[in-house]
Design an enzyme around this catalytic site. Structure first.
Site, mmCIF file in Angstrom:
data_model
loop_
_atom_site.group_PDB
_atom_site.id
_atom_site.type_symbol
_atom_site.label_atom_id
_atom_site.label_comp_id
_atom_site.label_asym_id
_atom_site.label_seq_id
_atom_site.Cartn_x
_atom_site.Cartn_y
_atom_site.Cartn_z
ATOM 1 C CG ASP A 48 45.406 26.621 36.119
ATOM 2 O OD1 ASP A 48 46.496 27.066 36.510
ATOM 3 O OD2 ASP A 48 44.742 27.135 35.198
ATOM 4 C CG LEU A 49 42.551 29.765 40.751
ATOM 5 C CD1 LEU A 49 42.784 31.058 41.527
ATOM 6 C CD2 LEU A 49 41.373 29.012 41.339
ATOM 7 C CG ASP B 61 46.632 30.701 38.125
ATOM 8 O OD1 ASP B 61 47.669 29.993 37.978
ATOM 9 O OD2 ASP B 61 45.922 31.052 37.167
#
Length: 520
Positions: free
Chosen positions: A383-384, A426
């Site tokens: 997960d960004l 994302d």
């Protein structure tokens, strides 16, 4: 002159017949029947001249001599007009309708010849020579009968010729001094009626035949135009697999400039058209493939050309044993099908496998768990960190560009056989088979380092973000969702630990929570 021209136009008119209207395309060949074969015209002229010569020899009258001379002149005039028309036609006369022009010249001469024959026969009937009268009537009847047949394409002209020739004979019978000569009148009336019926019947049949031929020619022209300009190749083969119909598009699709010879066996034709142009087999193999294809149940046959194009041949059987074969360039369709399949299994923005492909791959890998040589299946949930501010600050186009760069960096970091997929806005997932916790920790550190490097944006600035990773090792889960849930829980732990770190999944009763890596 105007009245004369109007009368001539009326005489050589071609009126409608029943439901059929005589078109210009039909009228031209009907007019040309006057000149196509001059032998009947020549023979009828000789027959009339023969009677005139006999009359001159038997009764020694001046009018017989005049008849003979004028008859020969009229015969020469008719033959000359016919030959002149043929010469102009063969020379490609540029006039709009040469047949109409020459028919206008021919009609007065032919009417005069029939009138002359009638007047001569009248003189013979009125003479005391019974044999001469009989001969003249017999010859006139034969000549006019021939006109009824030969000139039936112009019914008014034919009937005018017959009437002009017959009426003087009736007048001669009335003027004859011999008792009982009037008996010729009823047969003459019946003869006129019969000739009228013959002409009308011939004309009706002729117009119907020409109308049918014109319709067939128009249909053939339309069919030929459709066949020539259709986007696909079309062939028809007979029961012996020989080509009997083919359009030019067929050779064009193969990239060949050769013409198609009818009667060629289909397999030989395709081998010839595809020689040096197919990507896979040679001409011999292509001939064999086509022969085998014709012997199977109808199913498409695909041929790949050297230029990358793909042709599809479909066969449709006809009850009489023949078959229609359609040749179609399916290159664009196959490309679209590949694109659709790719889009169904891949993320449209990054090109990475999507959630559907990820699930299918995890299911496959879990099914072969027993075949592993000691390593475990690992799932890394990424997960960004800090992606939303990039979207909010620079816009969605910049955010999409960052996601694309993340996908490229992941692909460069992973080794052959390791899978990266995008499963959310994302969020990414990495799948590694036959691995260990230590190897996963090393790979996670590499990923964090790669993803955390600055991103150059198209607007001329840079952006930075991080990534948190949750790692789950297969410990006997039943489904891909179970393994993904474990990795997601580990990701939650990583996010809770300050982001930019990775954590391994640990069962709830485990005493240690995992390993954390901070990246400055």
């Amino acid at each position: 002159m105007a009245v004369r021209a109007s009368l001539l136009h009326s005489v050589i008119a071609t009126p409608p017949s029943g439901n059929h209207r005589v078109t210009d395309a039909m009228r031209r060949p009907m007019l040309s029947t006057l000149f196509d074969d001059i032998r009947p015209m020549f023979l009828s002229g000789l027959a009339s001249g023969f009677v005139a010569a006999v009359a001159l020899l038997r009764i020694h009258q001046t009018w017989a001599l005049v008849w003979l001379v004028v008859d020969l002149c009229l015969l020469a005039a008719r033959v000359g007009i016919a030959r002149a028309y043929v010469a102009h036609r063969d020379a490609g006369d540029a006039s709009e309708d040469p047949a109409q022009t020459w028919a206008m010249r021919y009609a007065p001469v032919s009417l005069a010849a029939c009138l002359l024959l009638g007047l001569g026969a009248m003189g013979c009937v009125a003479s005391p020579d019974v044999e001469l009268g009989t001969l003249s009537v017999m010859v006139a009847g034969g000549v006019f009968g021939g006109i009824a047949s030969r000139n039936a394409a112009l019914p008014r002209l034919a009937l005018s010729q017959i009437t002009l020739g017959t009426l003087p004979i009736g007048v001669g019978a009335l003027l004859c001094m011999r008792p009982g000569a009037w008996i010729l009148l009823p047969p003459l009336a019946i003869y006129l009626a019969a000739m009228r019926t013959v002409v009308q019947r011939h004309y009706r049949v002729l117009v119907a035949l020409m109308a049918t031929r014109q319709r067939n020619a128009e249909l053939a022209a339309r069919f030929d135009a459709a066949l020539t300009h259709m986007p696909h190749g079309l062939l028809m083969i007979d029961a012996q697999q020989r080509v009997i119909v083919a359009n030019p598009r067929t050779a064009q699709l193969f990239g060949s400039g050769q013409g198609i010879a009818f009667g060629t066996p289909f397999a030989d034709l395709v081998a010839t058209l595809g020689a040096d142009r197919v990507a896979e087999p040679g001409a011999t193999d292509l001939r064999t493939r086509c022969g085998a294809w014709l012997g199977r149940e109808p199913a498409p046959l695909e041929i790949t050309l050297a230029d990358g194009r793909q042709l599809e041949l479909t066969r449709h059987q006809v009850p009489d044993g023949s078959a229609v074969i359609i040749v179609e360039d399916v290159t664009a369709r196959r490309r679209a099908e590949r694109d659709i399949r790719h889009l169904a299994r891949h993320d449209a923005l990054t090109g990475l496998p999507n959630r559907h492909t990820l699930h299918a791959e995890l299911k496959r890998l879990l099914a072969r768990r027993a075949k592993r040589r000691g390593g475990a299946l690992a799932v890394m949930y990424l997960d960004l960190d800090g992606f939303k501010p990039i979207n909010d600050t620079f816009g969605h186009h910049a955010g999409d560009d960052v996601l694309t760069q993340v996908a490229v960096r992941l692909a460069k970091t992973l080794q052959h056989g390791e899978l990266a997929a995008r499963v959310g806005g994302d969020e990414f997932v990495v799948v590694v088979e036959e691995t260990t916790a230590a190897t996963c920790a090393q790979l996670a550190a590499q990923i964090i380092g790669q993803i955390s490097a600055p991103y150059a944006l198209p607007i001329g600035t840079t952006a930075e973000l991080g990534v948190s990773i949750g790692i789950a090792l297969d410990g006997g889960v039943e489904t891909p969702d179970d393994l993904l849930k474990q990795a997601d829980r580990a990701l939650y732990d990583a996010k809770s630990s300050g982001k930019g770190v990775y954590r391994f999944y640990a069962a709830p009763r485990a005493s240690t929570g995992g390993v954390t890596l901070h990246v400055p």
